[in-house]
Write an enzyme that holds these catalytic residues in place. Structure first.
Site, PDB file in Angstrom:
ATOM      1  N   LYS A 176      15.513  21.363 -43.098  1.00  0.00           N
ATOM      2  CA  LYS A 176      15.669  19.928 -42.914  1.00  0.00           C
ATOM      3  C   LYS A 176      14.888  19.204 -44.001  1.00  0.00           C
ATOM      4  O   LYS A 176      13.695  19.454 -44.188  1.00  0.00           O
ATOM      5  CB  LYS A 176      15.154  19.518 -41.529  1.00  0.00           C
ATOM      6  CG  LYS A 176      15.282  18.027 -41.245  1.00  0.00           C
ATOM      7  CD  LYS A 176      14.791  17.699 -39.853  1.00  0.00           C
ATOM      8  CE  LYS A 176      14.926  16.205 -39.568  1.00  0.00           C
ATOM      9  NZ  LYS A 176      14.487  15.863 -38.201  1.00  0.00           N
ATOM     10  N   LYS A 222      13.109   3.847 -41.521  1.00  0.00           N
ATOM     11  CA  LYS A 222      12.104   4.876 -41.767  1.00  0.00           C
ATOM     12  C   LYS A 222      11.028   4.343 -42.710  1.00  0.00           C
ATOM     13  O   LYS A 222      11.303   3.667 -43.692  1.00  0.00           O
ATOM     14  CB  LYS A 222      12.761   6.133 -42.337  1.00  0.00           C
ATOM     15  CG  LYS A 222      13.651   6.834 -41.318  1.00  0.00           C
ATOM     16  CD  LYS A 222      14.237   8.115 -41.867  1.00  0.00           C
ATOM     17  CE  LYS A 222      15.143   8.783 -40.849  1.00  0.00           C
ATOM     18  NZ  LYS A 222      14.437   9.249 -39.651  1.00  0.00           N
ATOM     19  N   LYS A 244      25.086  20.069 -43.279  1.00  0.00           N
ATOM     20  CA  LYS A 244      24.572  20.669 -42.048  1.00  0.00           C
ATOM     21  C   LYS A 244      24.388  22.171 -42.264  1.00  0.00           C
ATOM     22  O   LYS A 244      24.974  22.759 -43.161  1.00  0.00           O
ATOM     23  CB  LYS A 244      25.532  20.402 -40.887  1.00  0.00           C
ATOM     24  CG  LYS A 244      25.565  18.935 -40.461  1.00  0.00           C
ATOM     25  CD  LYS A 244      26.353  18.759 -39.192  1.00  0.00           C
ATOM     26  CE  LYS A 244      26.255  17.324 -38.687  1.00  0.00           C
ATOM     27  NZ  LYS A 244      24.895  16.953 -38.267  1.00  0.00           N
ATOM     28  N   HIS A 246      24.268   6.207 -44.680  1.00  0.00           N
ATOM     29  CA  HIS A 246      22.866   6.538 -44.943  1.00  0.00           C
ATOM     30  C   HIS A 246      22.556   6.648 -46.435  1.00  0.00           C
ATOM     31  O   HIS A 246      21.644   6.003 -46.951  1.00  0.00           O
ATOM     32  CB  HIS A 246      22.495   7.862 -44.265  1.00  0.00           C
ATOM     33  CG  HIS A 246      22.555   7.833 -42.773  1.00  0.00           C
ATOM     34  ND1 HIS A 246      22.369   6.692 -42.035  1.00  0.00           N
ATOM     35  CD2 HIS A 246      22.773   8.814 -41.869  1.00  0.00           C
ATOM     36  CE1 HIS A 246      22.473   6.968 -40.750  1.00  0.00           C
ATOM     37  NE2 HIS A 246      22.718   8.251 -40.619  1.00  0.00           N
ATOM     38  N   ARG A 265      28.280   2.886 -16.107  1.00  0.00           N
ATOM     39  CA  ARG A 265      29.347   3.036 -15.095  1.00  0.00           C
ATOM     40  C   ARG A 265      28.829   3.638 -13.783  1.00  0.00           C
ATOM     41  O   ARG A 265      29.393   3.398 -12.722  1.00  0.00           O
ATOM     42  CB  ARG A 265      30.444   3.952 -15.644  1.00  0.00           C
ATOM     43  CG  ARG A 265      31.270   3.338 -16.772  1.00  0.00           C
ATOM     44  CD  ARG A 265      32.314   4.341 -17.266  1.00  0.00           C
ATOM     45  NE  ARG A 265      33.118   3.815 -18.354  1.00  0.00           N
ATOM     46  CZ  ARG A 265      34.249   3.138 -18.205  1.00  0.00           C
ATOM     47  NH1 ARG A 265      34.720   2.919 -16.991  1.00  0.00           N
ATOM     48  NH2 ARG A 265      34.921   2.696 -19.258  1.00  0.00           N
ATOM     49  N   GLU A 274      20.260  18.955 -43.245  1.00  0.00           N
ATOM     50  CA  GLU A 274      19.937  19.233 -41.850  1.00  0.00           C
ATOM     51  C   GLU A 274      20.045  20.727 -41.582  1.00  0.00           C
ATOM     52  O   GLU A 274      20.958  21.387 -42.094  1.00  0.00           O
ATOM     53  CB  GLU A 274      20.893  18.484 -40.919  1.00  0.00           C
ATOM     54  CG  GLU A 274      20.888  16.976 -41.072  1.00  0.00           C
ATOM     55  CD  GLU A 274      21.923  16.318 -40.179  1.00  0.00           C
ATOM     56  OE1 GLU A 274      21.541  15.877 -39.076  1.00  0.00           O
ATOM     57  OE2 GLU A 274      23.094  16.257 -40.570  1.00  0.00           O
ATOM     58  N   LYS A 329      26.559   2.670 -36.000  1.00  0.00           N
ATOM     59  CA  LYS A 329      27.566   3.338 -36.817  1.00  0.00           C
ATOM     60  C   LYS A 329      28.318   4.348 -35.941  1.00  0.00           C
ATOM     61  O   LYS A 329      27.786   4.764 -34.905  1.00  0.00           O
ATOM     62  CB  LYS A 329      26.922   4.023 -38.023  1.00  0.00           C
ATOM     63  CG  LYS A 329      26.244   5.367 -37.746  1.00  0.00           C
ATOM     64  CD  LYS A 329      25.806   5.992 -39.033  1.00  0.00           C
ATOM     65  CE  LYS A 329      25.276   7.391 -38.783  1.00  0.00           C
ATOM     66  NZ  LYS A 329      26.288   8.401 -38.523  1.00  0.00           N
ATOM     67  N   ASP A 342      21.502   0.872 -39.307  1.00  0.00           N
ATOM     68  CA  ASP A 342      21.453   2.189 -39.939  1.00  0.00           C
ATOM     69  C   ASP A 342      20.005   2.649 -39.831  1.00  0.00           C
ATOM     70  O   ASP A 342      19.122   2.114 -40.511  1.00  0.00           O
ATOM     71  CB  ASP A 342      21.887   2.108 -41.406  1.00  0.00           C
ATOM     72  CG  ASP A 342      21.918   3.472 -42.089  1.00  0.00           C
ATOM     73  OD1 ASP A 342      21.263   4.407 -41.592  1.00  0.00           O
ATOM     74  OD2 ASP A 342      22.592   3.615 -43.121  1.00  0.00           O
ATOM     75  N   HIS A 343      19.762   3.626 -38.946  1.00  0.00           N
ATOM     76  CA  HIS A 343      18.369   3.956 -38.631  1.00  0.00           C
ATOM     77  C   HIS A 343      17.583   4.459 -39.833  1.00  0.00           C
ATOM     78  O   HIS A 343      16.353   4.392 -39.844  1.00  0.00           O
ATOM     79  CB  HIS A 343      18.304   4.962 -37.481  1.00  0.00           C
ATOM     80  CG  HIS A 343      18.714   6.354 -37.850  1.00  0.00           C
ATOM     81  ND1 HIS A 343      20.014   6.783 -37.805  1.00  0.00           N
ATOM     82  CD2 HIS A 343      17.987   7.415 -38.271  1.00  0.00           C
ATOM     83  CE1 HIS A 343      20.074   8.047 -38.163  1.00  0.00           C
ATOM     84  NE2 HIS A 343      18.863   8.453 -38.466  1.00  0.00           N
TER      85      HIS A 343
END
Length: 510
Positions: free
Chosen positions: A353, A190, A348, A248, A50, A224, A156, A185-186
């Site tokens: 991690k 991996k 979380k 995931h 934008r 995480e 997602k 879906d990243h």
């Protein structure tokens, strides 16, 4: 190896090019692919946003972000300028018809310059509420009319429940054929997740053991350290079940549990994944409290630094019952996995991690050693996805010395010992999208089945917002109820943490 110079000219259109995902993941991924010689000889990235920007202003913005977020920093200014010359910025208002007419004219002009109709890859790095508007305008002007050349990537969350996912699939089907739609879906990009297929089906020693006869249980953990940070408003509408479990963790579960594909064709692999989702035993409303644990982080400390609780975060309601932690148990009703519990958890503000898969094998039926079975450690196969990237086989061996006593040991395959420049997940997935390979992307039936798995859980929690909600201290491994979920069957969570792995590498573990 693919010859990238034979790929047709490709135009990549990024809606939301000034957003967080684009600056942190997309442009670094394209830059690294370019440095590795994996972009088509003729390509252009059209950045749509934008704001008012010239090409030079936006390229400078990309340069700053590459030095911050890319695994390869800008070492050669000449190389960067070559890459940047392929980036064009166009001001675009998603809601304005005129913006799409301008885009159509520009695409036609680029096709003339290339001397042929270019492939078009539309990347929607935008809020889900804008997908319908963009899709309808693309359809109205025929911007993606060639199923063999045009593709769309959807981030997602793909819907917010099963009915909305079905509606979104139907909406997209009005413009695109299924083979054109790449639901990303990243986690599936991996390296260690992809290696599950090679590990299972490329080795004769493991696949015969990969069933209910030899495997006692399976654990999948995605933990995480970070909290919701500045995304409290988004997370209030999402929660851990929708944000992590439905996509995931379900996709990782399909990689672990799928049957052997007859080939590496995309539809064959995706068929086997869909079979797994269909085989997951649905949890009834009456069973939700028994099979699931939901939690919400309270204040605590991460690495000695005090952190606030979830309800103290910006954008979070003070009486919020949104879950930041989920643990649950699934069963698969098929021949391979009948009776084997699959435990999944995500949270979380956890102690560390960690993303990992733990395959725990059944104990030996009889121990011939003097201490009996009590002193035996179960054989385990641990696949660490991040931050460690390795595969660990844990087994018992004889202690050095005169007595015949045992101790646990490990064999480790460490990705970092092979290469310290592992491609990022988005690099793998974007390259596949450019090449037209949908193997690692979700098909419509996979998305709908994954939502179906969690539907009764989602509805039970929405109907009783305090159901099974436990507070847990930030910096812990979640609520005690999650431990009790496994303890009922004599199991415990295996937290083979990154710090423990480093200690082991130094000779202080086991």
């Amino acid at each position: 190896m693919n010859n990238f110079n034979t790929i047709k000219p490709t135009i990549i259109l990024i809606f939301g090019a000034t957003g967080d995902l684009a600056k942190r993941k997309l442009f670094p991924a394209f830059y690294n692919l370019y440095l590795d010689g994996r972009m088509p000889e003729k390509f252009e990235i059209i950045a749509l946003g934008r704001a008012e920007n010239s090409d030079d202003q936006f390229r400078s913005y990309v340069s700053d972000n590459l030095n911050t977020f890319s695994r390869n920093k800008i070492v050669s200014q000449e190389k960067f300028l070559q890459f940047a010359s392929h980036i064009t910025y166009l001001k675009n208002d998603i809601d304005e018809d005129e913006s799409y007419l301008v885009l159509q004219k520009y695409l036609d002009s680029r096709d003339s310059t290339f001397g042929e109709r270019a492939n078009r890859l539309f990347y929607l790095s935008i809020a889900p509420s804008f997908i319908a508007t963009i899709s309808k305008n693309i359809n109205k002007l025929g911007l993606a009319a060639n199923p063999e050349q045009d593709r769309i990537i959807i981030e997602k969350p793909f819907g917010y429940n099963k009915s909305s996912a079905i509606q979104l699939n139907e909406l997209l089907s009005q413009t695109f054929k299924e083979e054109q739609i790449y639901r990303i879906d990243h986690y599936l990009g991996k390296e260690t997740v992809q290696n599950i297929l090679a590990f299972r089906f490329g080795n004769s020693m493991f696949e015969p053991l990969w069933n209910r006869t030899y495997i006692d249980s399976v654990q999948i953990t995605v933990a995480e350290e970070v909290g919701v940070e500045d995304r409290g408003g988004f997370y209030e509408d999402a929660g851990a079940l929708k944000d992590m479990i439905q996509n995931h963790l379900m996709q990782i579960l399909t990689m672990v549990a799928m049957e052997a594909p007859t080939s590496l064709q995309s539809d064959e692999i995706r068929n086997r994944k869909a079979d797994v989702l269909k085989a997951i035993r649905r949890i009834t409303p009456e069973e939700v409290a028994h099979y699931t644990v939901r939690g919400q982080y309270d204040h605590g400390a991460i690495k000695g630094k005090p952190v606030p609780g979830y309800i103290q975060e910006k954008g979070v309601a003070k009486n919020s019952t949104t879950e930041t932690f989920v643990a649950m148990k699934f069963y698969l009703d098929n021949w391979r996995w009948q009776g084997v519990p699959f435990y999944v958890r995500t949270g979380k503000r956890m102690q560390e991690k960690q993303s990992s898969i733990v395959i725990q094998f059944r104990p030996v039926p009889h121990s011939t050693f003097s201490f009996g079975k009590e002193g035996m450690m179960p054989n385990r196969l641990i696949i660490n996805i991040q931050p460690a990237m390795d595969i660990r086989l844990q087994f018992m061996t004889k202690k050095p010395g005169l007595s015949l006593s045992l101790k646990p040991a490990e064999m480790v395959f460490d990705y970092f010992s092979c290469s310290n420049q592992t491609p990022e997940a988005y690099e793998t997935l974007l390259l596949d999208a450019i090449l037209g390979d949908p193997t690692l992307f979700m098909r419509s039936d996979q998305v709908e089945e994954a939502w179906d798995v969690v539907t009764t859980i989602q509805e039970a929690w929405e109907n009783d917002k305090s159901l099974n909600l436990h507070k847990y201290e930030a910096g812990s491994w979640g609520p005690e109820a999650a431990d009790a979920l496994l303890a009922r069957q004599g199991h415990a969570w295996i937290s083979n943490t990154y710090n423990e792995i480093k200690e082991e590498a130094d000779g202080n573990y086991f």
